[in-house]
Design a protein around this motif. Sequence first.
Motif, PDB file in Angstrom:
ATOM      1  N   LEU A   1     -11.692   4.478   6.402  1.00  0.00           N
ATOM      2  CA  LEU A   1     -12.153   3.084   6.387  1.00  0.00           C
ATOM      3  C   LEU A   1     -11.464   2.280   7.494  1.00  0.00           C
ATOM      4  O   LEU A   1     -12.099   1.499   8.196  1.00  0.00           O
ATOM      5  CB  LEU A   1     -11.887   2.443   5.022  1.00  0.00           C
ATOM      6  N   ASN A   2     -10.158   2.521   7.674  1.00  0.00           N
ATOM      7  CA  ASN A   2      -9.420   1.842   8.743  1.00  0.00           C
ATOM      8  C   ASN A   2     -10.043   2.136  10.101  1.00  0.00           C
ATOM      9  O   ASN A   2     -10.234   1.246  10.916  1.00  0.00           O
ATOM     10  CB  ASN A   2      -7.960   2.315   8.769  1.00  0.00           C
TER      11      ASN A   2
ATOM     12  N   PHE B   1      -7.675   4.352  -4.687  1.00  0.00           N
ATOM     13  CA  PHE B   1      -8.793   4.932  -3.962  1.00  0.00           C
ATOM     14  C   PHE B   1      -8.756   6.444  -4.085  1.00  0.00           C
ATOM     15  O   PHE B   1      -7.738   7.028  -4.450  1.00  0.00           O
ATOM     16  CB  PHE B   1      -8.747   4.485  -2.498  1.00  0.00           C
TER      17      PHE B   1
ATOM     18  N   LEU C   1       0.859  -1.170   0.000  1.00  0.00           N
ATOM     19  CA  LEU C   1       0.000   0.000   0.000  1.00  0.00           C
ATOM     20  C   LEU C   1       0.893   1.216   0.000  1.00  0.00           C
ATOM     21  O   LEU C   1       1.716   1.396   0.886  1.00  0.00           O
ATOM     22  CB  LEU C   1      -0.896  -0.005   1.242  1.00  0.00           C
TER      23      LEU C   1
ATOM     24  N   GLU D   1     -14.572  -3.405  14.918  1.00  0.00           N
ATOM     25  CA  GLU D   1     -13.940  -4.551  15.586  1.00  0.00           C
ATOM     26  C   GLU D   1     -13.920  -4.330  17.100  1.00  0.00           C
ATOM     27  O   GLU D   1     -14.172  -5.250  17.867  1.00  0.00           O
ATOM     28  CB  GLU D   1     -12.509  -4.758  15.080  1.00  0.00           C
TER      29      GLU D   1
ATOM     30  N   ILE E   1      -8.889   5.927   2.871  1.00  0.00           N
ATOM     31  CA  ILE E   1      -8.359   4.669   3.407  1.00  0.00           C
ATOM     32  C   ILE E   1      -8.258   4.752   4.935  1.00  0.00           C
ATOM     33  O   ILE E   1      -8.667   3.827   5.637  1.00  0.00           O
ATOM     34  CB  ILE E   1      -6.987   4.343   2.764  1.00  0.00           C
TER      35      ILE E   1
ATOM     36  N   VAL F   1     -13.472   0.421  10.491  1.00  0.00           N
ATOM     37  CA  VAL F   1     -13.336  -1.016  10.737  1.00  0.00           C
ATOM     38  C   VAL F   1     -12.787  -1.253  12.137  1.00  0.00           C
ATOM     39  O   VAL F   1     -13.251  -2.123  12.862  1.00  0.00           O
ATOM     40  CB  VAL F   1     -12.456  -1.680   9.651  1.00  0.00           C
ATOM     41  N   ASN F   2     -11.810  -0.429  12.550  1.00  0.00           N
ATOM     42  CA  ASN F   2     -11.275  -0.537  13.905  1.00  0.00           C
ATOM     43  C   ASN F   2     -12.373  -0.352  14.943  1.00  0.00           C
ATOM     44  O   ASN F   2     -12.461  -1.106  15.910  1.00  0.00           O
ATOM     45  CB  ASN F   2     -10.184   0.514  14.141  1.00  0.00           C
TER      46      ASN F   2
ATOM     47  N   PHE G   1     -13.628   3.120  -6.400  1.00  0.00           N
ATOM     48  CA  PHE G   1     -12.200   3.103  -6.685  1.00  0.00           C
ATOM     49  C   PHE G   1     -11.930   2.578  -8.088  1.00  0.00           C
ATOM     50  O   PHE G   1     -12.781   1.939  -8.696  1.00  0.00           O
ATOM     51  CB  PHE G   1     -11.446   2.289  -5.629  1.00  0.00           C
TER      52      PHE G   1
END
Lengths: 157, 108
Positions: free
Chosen positions: A131-132, A122, A9, A139, A128, A135-136, A101
Amino acid sequence: MENYNSFTLEGNVAVHTRLLDAPRELVWEVWTNPMHIKEWWGPEGFSLTTHAMNVEPGDVWDFVMHGMGNDWNNRIEYTEVVKPSLLSYKHSGDAGEDYNFNVTVTFENMDGKTLLTMRSEFKSREIIEELNQKVNAFEAGKQTLAKLAQYLGQLTK
Amino acid sequence: METRRDVFQAIADPTRRAILGLLALQAMTPGAIAAKFDSSRQTVSKHIQILTECQMVTQEQKGREIYYHFNPKKLKEVADWVSQYQRFWNQKFDSLENYLVKIQKKKK
């Protein structure tokens, strides 16, 4: 040995490579034929329905993925098609314009095998990161729920 | 098939998770780690090697001994979207690979 199965990445671009033990005409075929693509594209436990697929610049692959009790609409608009070496497309899902994207897939012949390189670009690095974080948070939320469930389990024992 | 080393592979194995659990509490030498398990020292050292390759643990030379440290940064990656995207496509490519094998067998 060079690593042909890699992921990197850089900025807002993710690059995947994979060396496939098949001639590139065949790899091209399984990427561009609805009968073949449904056999491998979907995540595990998902099935796939193609509404339309016409691999031409400006034309689309319109498909639905079925899984986790939901239908997920996807649309891929081909921007560049060079059989059997290059496929570019714009990917749009249900999540909104910012999360769309652009992808470029190249198919290179390597002694009868095919080196696949997939470059996903993207909108921005910020997307990005966003999104991280999402998602974090998701979770972390799951972990909190799991802990709560465990705690409640202890209380009722 | 070439083995792919990633965080997900690292934490998929119960012994490796147990090793990470130990190292999360304190840095340890390979011998001290192996002593905690019934498996052979070789087996344990293979697991440590995989964890090192995935950067889940780091090595530190102290005198004659090597100490292994847990690398929490790497574990956090499991929860990142980028890692999920990577894993998502790795799985797709695995399934593409398998499918290509299957249809080429049929042709022969």
